[in-house]
Design a protein around this motif. Structure first.
Motif, PDB file in Angstrom:
ATOM      1  N   GLN A   1       0.814  -1.209   0.000  1.00 17.05           N
ATOM      2  CA  GLN A   1       0.000   0.000   0.000  1.00 17.05           C
ATOM      3  C   GLN A   1       0.853   1.266   0.000  1.00 17.05           C
ATOM      4  OE1 GLN A   1      -2.429  -1.110   3.418  1.00 17.05           O
ATOM      5  NE2 GLN A   1      -4.183  -1.454   2.075  1.00 17.05           N
ATOM      6  N   ARG A   2       2.068   1.185   0.506  1.00 15.38           N
ATOM      7  CA  ARG A   2       2.921   2.374   0.547  1.00 15.38           C
ATOM      8  C   ARG A   2       4.197   2.237  -0.282  1.00 15.38           C
ATOM      9  NH1 ARG A   2       5.028   5.968   5.782  1.00 15.38           N
ATOM     10  NH2 ARG A   2       6.460   7.265   4.551  1.00 15.38           N
ATOM     11  N   TYR A   3       4.767   1.046  -0.356  1.00  8.97           N
ATOM     12  CA  TYR A   3       6.097   0.901  -0.941  1.00  8.97           C
ATOM     13  C   TYR A   3       6.086  -0.005  -2.175  1.00  8.97           C
ATOM     14  CZ  TYR A   3       7.876   2.978   3.370  1.00  8.97           C
ATOM     15  OH  TYR A   3       8.136   3.830   4.415  1.00  8.97           O
ATOM     16  N   LYS A   4       7.139   0.158  -2.959  1.00 11.70           N
ATOM     17  CA  LYS A   4       7.383  -0.717  -4.098  1.00 11.70           C
ATOM     18  C   LYS A   4       8.865  -1.078  -4.115  1.00 11.70           C
ATOM     19  CE  LYS A   4       5.137   0.145  -7.809  1.00 11.70           C
ATOM     20  NZ  LYS A   4       4.676   0.928  -8.983  1.00 11.70           N
ATOM     21  N   LEU A   5       9.152  -2.368  -4.037  1.00  9.17           N
ATOM     22  CA  LEU A   5      10.526  -2.877  -4.075  1.00  9.17           C
ATOM     23  C   LEU A   5      10.677  -3.709  -5.342  1.00  9.17           C
ATOM     24  CD1 LEU A   5      13.279  -3.259  -2.524  1.00  9.17           C
ATOM     25  CD2 LEU A   5      12.285  -5.420  -1.679  1.00  9.17           C
ATOM     26  N   VAL A   6      11.721  -3.416  -6.122  1.00  9.87           N
ATOM     27  CA  VAL A   6      11.875  -4.036  -7.432  1.00  9.87           C
ATOM     28  C   VAL A   6      13.291  -4.591  -7.581  1.00  9.87           C
ATOM     29  CG1 VAL A   6      11.520  -3.750  -9.915  1.00  9.87           C
ATOM     30  CG2 VAL A   6      10.408  -2.161  -8.308  1.00  9.87           C
ATOM     31  N   ARG A   7      13.384  -5.793  -8.123  1.00 13.02           N
ATOM     32  CA  ARG A   7      14.673  -6.408  -8.432  1.00 13.02           C
ATOM     33  C   ARG A   7      14.807  -6.515  -9.941  1.00 13.02           C
ATOM     34  NH1 ARG A   7      18.908  -8.713 -10.002  1.00 13.02           N
ATOM     35  NH2 ARG A   7      19.852 -10.502  -8.961  1.00 13.02           N
ATOM     36  N   PHE A   8      15.665  -5.692 -10.523  1.00 10.64           N
ATOM     37  CA  PHE A   8      15.978  -5.785 -11.952  1.00 10.64           C
ATOM     38  C   PHE A   8      17.107  -6.789 -12.146  1.00 10.64           C
ATOM     39  CE2 PHE A   8      13.858  -1.709 -11.800  1.00 10.64           C
ATOM     40  CZ  PHE A   8      13.125  -1.695 -12.982  1.00 10.64           C
ATOM     41  N   TYR A   9      17.026  -7.525 -13.234  1.00  9.21           N
ATOM     42  CA  TYR A   9      18.091  -8.478 -13.542  1.00  9.21           C
ATOM     43  C   TYR A   9      18.347  -8.460 -15.045  1.00  9.21           C
ATOM     44  CZ  TYR A   9      14.253 -11.763 -14.756  1.00  9.21           C
ATOM     45  OH  TYR A   9      13.145 -12.375 -15.297  1.00  9.21           O
ATOM     46  N   GLY A  10      19.315  -9.261 -15.481  1.00 10.80           N
ATOM     47  CA  GLY A  10      19.712  -9.187 -16.885  1.00 10.80           C
ATOM     48  C   GLY A  10      20.713  -8.049 -17.045  1.00 10.80           C
ATOM     49  N   PRO A  11      20.464  -7.118 -17.965  1.00  7.33           N
ATOM     50  CA  PRO A  11      21.415  -6.035 -18.186  1.00  7.33           C
ATOM     51  C   PRO A  11      21.481  -5.038 -17.025  1.00  7.33           C
ATOM     52  CG  PRO A  11      19.438  -5.696 -19.487  1.00  7.33           C
ATOM     53  CD  PRO A  11      19.322  -7.060 -18.895  1.00  7.33           C
ATOM     54  N   ALA A  12      20.392  -4.897 -16.286  1.00  4.69           N
ATOM     55  CA  ALA A  12      20.371  -3.985 -15.139  1.00  4.69           C
ATOM     56  C   ALA A  12      20.254  -4.831 -13.876  1.00  4.69           C
ATOM     57  CB  ALA A  12      19.202  -3.011 -15.253  1.00  4.69           C
ATOM     58  N   ASP A  13      21.334  -4.999 -13.177  1.00  4.84           N
ATOM     59  CA  ASP A  13      21.408  -5.942 -12.060  1.00  4.84           C
ATOM     60  C   ASP A  13      21.431  -5.179 -10.742  1.00  4.84           C
ATOM     61  OD1 ASP A  13      21.750  -8.148 -10.491  1.00  4.84           O
ATOM     62  OD2 ASP A  13      23.850  -8.464 -11.012  1.00  4.84           O
ATOM     63  N   TYR A  14      20.249  -4.791 -10.268  1.00  5.43           N
ATOM     64  CA  TYR A  14      20.204  -3.994  -9.047  1.00  5.43           C
ATOM     65  C   TYR A  14      18.766  -3.897  -8.534  1.00  5.43           C
ATOM     66  CZ  TYR A  14      18.190   0.048 -11.488  1.00  5.43           C
ATOM     67  OH  TYR A  14      17.355   0.886 -12.191  1.00  5.43           O
ATOM     68  N   TRP A  15      18.593  -3.207  -7.377  1.00  3.12           N
ATOM     69  CA  TRP A  15      17.287  -3.054  -6.729  1.00  3.12           C
ATOM     70  C   TRP A  15      16.829  -1.599  -6.788  1.00  3.12           C
ATOM     71  CZ3 TRP A  15      14.553  -7.046  -4.183  1.00  3.12           C
ATOM     72  CH2 TRP A  15      15.241  -8.251  -4.016  1.00  3.12           C
ATOM     73  N   GLU A  16      15.513  -1.430  -6.708  1.00  6.92           N
ATOM     74  CA  GLU A  16      14.912  -0.101  -6.552  1.00  6.92           C
ATOM     75  C   GLU A  16      13.866  -0.147  -5.450  1.00  6.92           C
ATOM     76  OE1 GLU A  16      15.237   1.625 -11.145  1.00  6.92           O
ATOM     77  OE2 GLU A  16      13.261   1.211 -10.272  1.00  6.92           O
ATOM     78  N   LEU A  17      13.702   0.989  -4.767  1.00  4.66           N
ATOM     79  CA  LEU A  17      12.685   1.124  -3.725  1.00  4.66           C
ATOM     80  C   LEU A  17      12.041   2.495  -3.841  1.00  4.66           C
ATOM     81  CD1 LEU A  17      11.249   0.221  -1.082  1.00  4.66           C
ATOM     82  CD2 LEU A  17      13.184   1.252   0.164  1.00  4.66           C
ATOM     83  N   TYR A  18      10.707   2.522  -3.768  1.00  2.44           N
ATOM     84  CA  TYR A  18       9.969   3.787  -3.838  1.00  2.44           C
ATOM     85  C   TYR A  18       8.983   3.881  -2.683  1.00  2.44           C
ATOM     86  CZ  TYR A  18      11.931   3.861  -8.466  1.00  2.44           C
ATOM     87  OH  TYR A  18      12.820   3.848  -9.515  1.00  2.44           O
ATOM     88  N   ASP A  19       8.896   5.073  -2.121  1.00  7.79           N
ATOM     89  CA  ASP A  19       7.883   5.399  -1.129  1.00  7.79           C
ATOM     90  C   ASP A  19       6.742   6.087  -1.874  1.00  7.79           C
ATOM     91  OD1 ASP A  19       6.268   6.504   0.837  1.00  7.79           O
ATOM     92  OD2 ASP A  19       7.951   7.045   2.139  1.00  7.79           O
TER      93      ASP A  19
END
Length: 516
Positions: free
Chosen positions: A450-468
């Motif tokens: 309801q508040r956050y979004k956590l994302v794991r990119f893989y392949g060419p972009a190998d990292y995490w993102e987090l949004y409030d």
């Protein structure tokens, strides 16, 4: 007086007496019409707050039923979304994670289950799954993406017919024709698969230039330069660079003897207004302005939005035709009517068109539903509803048990006032696969709460993102690396892993512990 009457005679008499009641009960099972458009986003619908255009018929379904504010898809891309509709499963379970593959139509689908339980089933229009439908009494579908003008339709494996006219109108014509000829002793389930509003956005002739008097403001994030967001920075789906002046925006498009694409299908009556509008008006305007840089990008945005919305206008108009048909035939009172899209779409947010990302505009899809006598008119729900829930819900409406291997849940408790909604999902799981073509969006999976979004990119972009999403609803600031988020990240990762295990996504589980 009963001693000479056999038990068998009494049983037969009871059958005769009860048969009308049984048949009456069966006939009262609701009919279902599911109108599924392509790439039509919530931002383009007045019921969802668009102040510049009106979609009166979609709005009517919402006004007489329920509007979902958080209808979301599990893989924001056309074919996989339809596979999820049919199966009630994530892409990794139904075997269709990418476009332009062949859907395994031997697997169990909700139309086939309904068919086995007495429903007459049909799919008309766009299906885009590389195989012919199974589990349907009738189908008449577009090959692949289909064409806007004078499209081909497939009604049997060896029967492809070209029909003269505009695709949205033709799909409605075929739908009404089937409804008129159906078996009226059985309930029915009809999927109306619309081509609109897929790229390259060809409006119906009456809608050419209908929004030319409106100047649509650029989205606040149109000039986003993606700091701290590697996958967003390396995509290929911007209005400024990716959108083509000729093929997409029809600037000096070839309409002649060797016409581009489906323009070669045009009749003289179709050719003349198209040439008049796009060559004599749009192209001449472009030539006179001598645009470059930001001014060119802004002009391209205006043309894109106006063509897109003009294409959507016919979509809404044809939904009105189906509404009037239901009214005029008396079917409205016992027919569940749903309008939704296969996913959302970018209308210039982040400078983009298309979909794919887990970000809000492509994650969310419009979804409105009318169910007379069950759903209170004018209802709105903020519950997290996913497209894996569509099949279980339609089975629930029909009074049919959902198979254990379907991964969704009937959302009826969210809309009928019955059942306990306190345990309804408070988070959703997403997984996108298609890379590199056609838009170079890195594959990724993630969780949206309801508040956050956590994302794991893989392949060419190998990292995490987090949004409030509370502080940053436009998803501009990746806060994954902030020390203050350490505890929050640990909790979100725990919840994400639980979802991965729950939905048995083995690839994501293997990738989960990797990455920066």
């Amino acid at each position: 007086m009963w001693k000479n009457v056999s038990i068998r005679s009494v049983f037969v008499a009871l059958i005769v007496l009860l048969a009308p009641a049984v048949l009456s009960g069966q006939s009262k099972r609701p009919n279902i019409i599911f109108i599924l458009s392509d790439d039509h986003t919530s931002q383009a619908i007045s019921a969802y707050g668009n102040r510049y255009v009106q979609t009166p018929n979609i709005d009517r379904i919402a006004r007489e039923g329920v509007l979902f504010n958080h209808a979301m898809v599990t893989n924001s891309i056309c074919g996989p979304s339809r596979a999820t509709l049919l199966t009630g499963k994530y892409s990794h379970k139904n075997g269709y994670p990418l476009n332009e593959k062949q859907f395994d139509n031997t697997q169990r689908t909700f139309p086939g289950i309904l068919q086995q339980n007495g429903y007459q089933t049909a799919w008309i229009g766009k299906m885009h799954l590389g195989t012919l439908p199974r589990g349907f009494d009738y189908f008449n579908i577009l090959p692949g993406q289909g064409k806007y003008y004078n499209p081909d339709f497939i009604a049997t494996p060896n029967d492809t017919v070209r029909m003269n006219g505009y695709v949205t109108n033709l799909i409605t014509d075929l739908s009404v024709s089937w409804l008129n000829s159906r078996d009226t002793t059985r309930p029915f389930m009809l999927i109306v698969g619309e081509k609109a509003t897929h790229r390259e956005w060809l409006p119906d002739i009456p809608d050419l230039g209908v929004y030319d008097s409106i100047h649509f403001p650029l989205p606040a994030t149109f000039d986003d330069n993606y700091p701290g967001r590697l996958a967003a920075a390396h995509q290929d789906m911007t209005v400024a660079k990716t959108m083509r002046l000729k093929e997409d925006l029809k600037v000096h498009l070839n309409y002649g003897k060797n016409a581009y694409g489906e323009y070669s299908r045009f009749t003289p009556e179709q050719y003349a207004p198209f040439y008049q509008y796009y060559e004599n008006k749009v192209s001449r305007e472009f030539d006179s302005l001598h645009l470059s840089g930001e001014a060119l990008s802004a002009w391209k945005y205006q043309r894109y939005v106006k063509d897109y919305l003009a294409t959507a206008r016919s979509l809404d108009r044809n939904i009105g035709r189906l509404l009037r048909y239901l009214d005029s035939t008396g079917l409205a009172e016992n027919t569940v009517l749903i309008y939704g899209s296969d996913q959302g779409f970018y209308m210039g947010e982040h400078g983009w068109f298309d979909k794919r990302f887990i970000y809000e505009q492509s994650l969310h899809t419009p979804f409105v539903m009318r169910y007379p006598g069950v759903i209170t008119p004018g209802s709105v729900t903020n519950g997290f509803m996913l497209n894996i829930d569509w099949a279980p819900t339609l089975l629930d409406i029909a009074g049919v048990k959902t198979p254990a291997d379907m991964q969704g849940t009937s959302f009826m408790p969210l809309v009928n006032g019955k059942g306990d909604t306190s345990t309804w999902r408070k988070e959703m799981y997403y997984h996108y696969y298609e890379y590199p073509e056609p838009h170079h969006v890195s594959p990724h999976f993630g969780i949206r709460t309801q508040r956050y979004k956590l994302v794991r990119f893989y392949g060419p972009a190998d990292y995490w993102e987090l949004y409030d999403l509370q502080k940053d609803p436009q998803e501009l600031k990746n806060i994954y690396g902030e020390k203050s988020q350490a505890r929050n990240i640990a909790d979100l990762k725990k919840r994400l892993k639980a979802l991965i295990v729950q939905y048995d996504d083995k690839e994501a589980l293997q990738l989960f512990g990797e990455g920066k």
